[in-house]
Design a protein around this motif. Structure first.
Motif, PDB file in Angstrom:
ATOM      1  N   ALA A   1     -16.857 -10.323  -0.472  1.00 52.40           N
ATOM      2  CA  ALA A   1     -16.231  -9.180  -1.369  1.00 52.40           C
ATOM      3  C   ALA A   1     -17.366  -8.407  -1.019  1.00 52.40           C
ATOM      4  CB  ALA A   1     -16.870  -8.755  -3.194  1.00 52.40           C
TER       5      ALA A   1
ATOM      6  N   GLN B   1     -13.600  -4.669  -3.473  1.00 53.95           N
ATOM      7  CA  GLN B   1     -12.559  -5.790  -2.701  1.00 53.95           C
ATOM      8  C   GLN B   1     -12.510  -7.008  -2.670  1.00 53.95           C
ATOM      9  OE1 GLN B   1     -13.864  -3.493   0.994  1.00 53.95           O
ATOM     10  NE2 GLN B   1     -12.545  -1.521   0.620  1.00 53.95           N
ATOM     11  N   PRO B   2     -12.609  -7.610  -3.802  1.00 55.33           N
ATOM     12  CA  PRO B   2     -12.346  -9.120  -3.460  1.00 55.33           C
ATOM     13  C   PRO B   2     -11.923  -9.833  -2.690  1.00 55.33           C
ATOM     14  CG  PRO B   2     -11.367  -8.078  -5.467  1.00 55.33           C
ATOM     15  CD  PRO B   2     -12.069  -6.841  -4.986  1.00 55.33           C
ATOM     16  N   LYS B   3     -11.921 -10.788  -1.915  1.00 59.69           N
ATOM     17  CA  LYS B   3     -10.854 -11.400  -1.669  1.00 59.69           C
ATOM     18  C   LYS B   3     -11.070 -12.966  -1.179  1.00 59.69           C
ATOM     19  CE  LYS B   3     -10.110  -9.985   2.512  1.00 59.69           C
ATOM     20  NZ  LYS B   3      -9.856  -9.828   4.276  1.00 59.69           N
TER      21      LYS B   3
ATOM     22  N   ASP C   1      -9.643 -16.994  -0.427  1.00 59.65           N
ATOM     23  CA  ASP C   1      -8.845 -17.714   0.023  1.00 59.65           C
ATOM     24  C   ASP C   1      -8.728 -18.966  -0.273  1.00 59.65           C
ATOM     25  OD1 ASP C   1      -8.994 -16.469   2.449  1.00 59.65           O
ATOM     26  OD2 ASP C   1     -10.300 -16.054   2.694  1.00 59.65           O
TER      27      ASP C   1
ATOM     28  N   GLN D   1      -4.014 -16.212   0.408  1.00 60.70           N
ATOM     29  CA  GLN D   1      -4.886 -15.275  -0.009  1.00 60.70           C
ATOM     30  C   GLN D   1      -4.709 -14.151  -0.984  1.00 60.70           C
ATOM     31  OE1 GLN D   1      -5.910 -11.681   3.891  1.00 60.70           O
ATOM     32  NE2 GLN D   1      -7.449 -14.073   3.590  1.00 60.70           N
TER      33      GLN D   1
ATOM     34  N   SER E   1      -6.189 -10.433  -2.313  1.00 61.15           N
ATOM     35  CA  SER E   1      -7.080  -9.254  -1.969  1.00 61.15           C
ATOM     36  C   SER E   1      -6.586  -8.170  -3.004  1.00 61.15           C
ATOM     37  CB  SER E   1      -7.094  -9.119  -0.550  1.00 61.15           C
ATOM     38  OG  SER E   1      -5.835  -7.785  -0.011  1.00 61.15           O
TER      39      SER E   1
ATOM     40  N   HIS F   1      -8.365  -3.971  -4.573  1.00 56.91           N
ATOM     41  CA  HIS F   1      -9.377  -3.333  -4.341  1.00 56.91           C
ATOM     42  C   HIS F   1     -10.764  -3.531  -5.191  1.00 56.91           C
ATOM     43  CE1 HIS F   1      -7.649   0.196  -2.208  1.00 56.91           C
ATOM     44  NE2 HIS F   1      -6.775   0.690  -2.959  1.00 56.91           N
TER      45      HIS F   1
ATOM     46  N   MET G   1      -7.846  -9.272 -10.749  1.00 61.92           N
ATOM     47  CA  MET G   1      -7.828  -8.357  -9.803  1.00 61.92           C
ATOM     48  C   MET G   1      -6.938  -6.682  -9.998  1.00 61.92           C
ATOM     49  SD  MET G   1      -7.059 -11.083  -6.697  1.00 61.92           S
ATOM     50  CE  MET G   1      -6.020 -11.960  -8.170  1.00 61.92           C
TER      51      MET G   1
ATOM     52  N   THR H   1      -2.978  -7.604  -3.283  1.00 63.14           N
ATOM     53  CA  THR H   1      -2.076  -8.518  -2.407  1.00 63.14           C
ATOM     54  C   THR H   1      -2.069 -10.158  -2.986  1.00 63.14           C
ATOM     55  OG1 THR H   1      -2.102  -6.226  -0.387  1.00 63.14           O
ATOM     56  CG2 THR H   1      -1.147  -8.617   0.038  1.00 63.14           C
TER      57      THR H   1
END
Length: 212
Positions: free
Chosen positions: A84, A106-108, A110, A120, A122, A124, A137, A142
Motif C-alpha cells: 500500500a 491504495q492496497p494491492k 498479489d 492481483q 487493487s 482505492h 477493499m 479491480t
C-alpha cells in the motif's frame, strides 16, 4: 579653589553617581521589557511559527507507515504479498495483537497459485486484519487474473488464507473468452478457477474466432 567649592563639587559628583546607580538598572529593565514585547507589538507575518494543533486520542494512538509491505502464506503454504502507499495501525479492542487492524491507502495484493498462476487485487482503500488474514477493499476494486480476465466492483473482501474473494455489490468483467456481469455480487474460489455470479447475471461467450 576654595575649600568650600571643593566640598560642593565632591557632593555634586556623589549625587550624580548615586543617581546613575539607580537609573542604569531601570533603563536596562526598560530595554529588556521592550525587547520581549516587540514581537507582540509588531508581529512579523513572514516569521515561521509552530502552533499546537488539536489531536484526538485516536490520532495519538495511531501509527502511520509509508509504503508498507506484508508477506504471508495461505493454508497451502503458497505466498501472497500485500502492499500500500500508506497504512495506519488501529488499536481494536479484542484483537489478538494491538496492531492487527490496518487501514490501507491504495492496497494491492498479489496471490500466487499452484502452477505459477496469480491473481492481483487493487482498490482505492482497504482494511487488513493481520490476525485473520482478511483484506476488505472499497473504491474501484479491480481483480486481474494472469489468464487475461479482469473484474471490477466497488467493494470486495479477500480471505488471503483460503484465496477466496467475494462481494455483494454489482460486478462486471471481461476476458479472452467473453464478458460477464452480475447485480448482486460474486464469489471467486480456487484462486480464480471457479467464479460464481449472484443475482441477475449475464454472460457472453466468444468462440475461437472472437464471435459472440
Amino acid at each position: 579653589m576654595s575649600a568650600a567649592a571643593t566640598v560642593r563639587r565632591v557632593q555634586t559628583r556623589s549625587r550624580w553617581v548615586a543617581a546613575a546607580r539607580l537609573l542604569l538598572p531601570a533603563v536596562a529593565l526598560t530595554l529588556l521589557a521592550g525587547l520581549l514585547a516587540w514581537p507582540t507589538l509588531f508581529p512579523d507575518e513572514k516569521r515561521f511559527r509552530l502552533s499546537k494543533l488539536p489531536v484526538s486520542r485516536e490520532e495519538e494512538a495511531a501509527v502511520r507507515m509509508l509504503n508498507p509491505r506484508f508477506v504471508g502464506t495461505d493454508e497451502g503454504g503458497r505466498p501472497y504479498t500485500l502492499t500500500a502507499t500508506e497504512a495506519t495501525q488501529l488499536a481494536i479492542p479484542g484483537a489478538v495483537t494491538k496492531d492487527s487492524q490496518l487501514l490501507l491507502t491504495q492496497p494491492k495484493a498479489d496471490l500466487s497459485g499452484d502452477k505459477g498462476d496469480w491473481v492481483q487485487l487493487s482498490a482505492h482503500e482497504g482494511r487488513y486484519d493481520k490476525d485473520h488474514r482478511m483484506l476488505t477493499m472499497s473504491g474501484a476494486v479491480t481483480m486481474f487474473h494472469d489468464s487475461g480476465y479482469e473484474m471490477h466492483t466497488e467493494q470486495a473482501q479477500a480471505d488471503l488464507a483460503r484465496k477466496r474473494v467475494a462481494g455483494i455489490l454489482p460486478v462486471t468483467g471481461q476476458g479472452p473468452q467473453g464478458d460477464l456481469s452480475a447485480e448482486d455480487g460474486f464469489e471467486i474460489l480456487d484462486k480464480g478457477q471457479r467464479v460464481f455470479l449472484i443475482g441477475k447475471s449475464r454472460v457472453v461467450l466468444r468462440d475461437t474466432r472472437g464471435a459472440s
